[in-house]
Design an enzyme around this catalytic site. Sequence first.
Site, PDB file in Angstrom:
ATOM      1  N   HIS A  20       0.835  -1.204   0.000  1.00  0.00           N
ATOM      2  CA  HIS A  20       0.000   0.000   0.000  1.00  0.00           C
ATOM      3  C   HIS A  20       0.871   1.255   0.000  1.00  0.00           C
ATOM      4  CE1 HIS A  20      -3.896  -2.032   0.832  1.00  0.00           C
ATOM      5  NE2 HIS A  20      -3.107  -2.945   1.364  1.00  0.00           N
ATOM      6  N   HIS A 198      -9.254  -8.087  -0.589  1.00  0.00           N
ATOM      7  CA  HIS A 198      -8.774  -8.462   0.739  1.00  0.00           C
ATOM      8  C   HIS A 198      -9.829  -9.359   1.396  1.00  0.00           C
ATOM      9  CE1 HIS A 198      -5.896  -5.272   0.143  1.00  0.00           C
ATOM     10  NE2 HIS A 198      -5.414  -5.347   1.371  1.00  0.00           N
ATOM     11  N   GLU A 201      -8.285 -12.158   6.272  1.00  0.00           N
ATOM     12  CA  GLU A 201      -7.337 -11.533   7.188  1.00  0.00           C
ATOM     13  C   GLU A 201      -7.919 -11.619   8.595  1.00  0.00           C
ATOM     14  OE1 GLU A 201      -4.893  -7.322   7.809  1.00  0.00           O
ATOM     15  OE2 GLU A 201      -6.682  -7.346   6.547  1.00  0.00           O
ATOM     16  N   ASP A 279       2.306  -3.061   4.468  1.00  0.00           N
ATOM     17  CA  ASP A 279       2.582  -1.673   4.845  1.00  0.00           C
ATOM     18  C   ASP A 279       3.967  -1.619   5.503  1.00  0.00           C
ATOM     19  OD1 ASP A 279      -0.196  -0.344   4.382  1.00  0.00           O
ATOM     20  OD2 ASP A 279      -0.642  -2.166   5.501  1.00  0.00           O
TER      21      ASP A 279
END
Length: 332
Positions: A20, A198, A201, A279
């Site tokens: 990201h 996504h 998760e 990230d």
Amino acid sequence: AVADALRALALRPKAELHLHLEGAVRPATLVGLARRAGSPLFHDLAAVRARSRPGSLAGFLTLYRDVCRLLRGPDDFALLARDLTARLRRGRIVYAEVYVSPAVVERVGLPWPPVRDAVERVFAAHERAGHGRVRVLLDAVRHLGPDAAHRVLDLQASHPWPRAVGFGLGGDELALPARDFVSVYRRLPGLGLAPVVHAGETGGPDSVAEALRWLRPRRIAHGVGAAADPALVRRLARSGVALDVCLTSNAATGTHPLGGHPVLRLLRSGVAVTLATDDPGLFGTTLLGEYRLLARLGATERELASVLRAGFRAALSPAGRHQPPASATTLS
């Protein structure tokens, strides 16, 4: 042999498919942005490190929101893009797919086209210098709802970004079911965008199965929640849908601690697995660091080589001449 493989990996060209833009910010850059804004949240590097293990996805989304609130103009997004491309160069990542969110840009009060153009200039310069290829995944935020996701596609339709090869759905996967976004994903072929999402998760196998059923993604970001359902794992293995797994991210958010992480079970069941940092600036990791974690969990040299190849094979755009040969089974 594994230690030798990791040393070889450090020198090998690599691909990364789950990264990201805002989350790639260097801690020093974040401190500078916070000081300019007069924000006490990231006043020094110690403060940044203290927030790098949020302990929950909700905590991380708050951290991400706080970072985005410091972004005041296109030049700030260009700064993030330079931080990101510097990471790619250092890590010998010659192909990357980067999530960039028009929704985030507009929510911080900025018009999308100037920000897109600023980021494009950085990515184009990276490529002209011969450092590798960067492609973009336009990212919608699931918990903002389908209308906000349609807005991302409207922006692409009215201001096309040729660098964009896919569309993703990030944010809180438990906020809204995948089926709410069917009308969004139906628009992707007309815009030349491949579907990614996504899932798995914070959610379990039901979340992954629903994403597969309703959105038909080419890849799933994270996806590790699928491991709790052997039938779903077999389905993923047959389908070839790759999971872009982020070990440090999962540990930092507490969604899948490393001690019981199912990545090797998925890999050994024939599921296509890629490794990524998610990230890296906020979590303090690198792609090579993710490979080291996988080795620490027990991956063999052959398995590390398989994951390296999967990163290129699962790319939405041809990854170029740096791709390792399909016949390669080791890193020696």
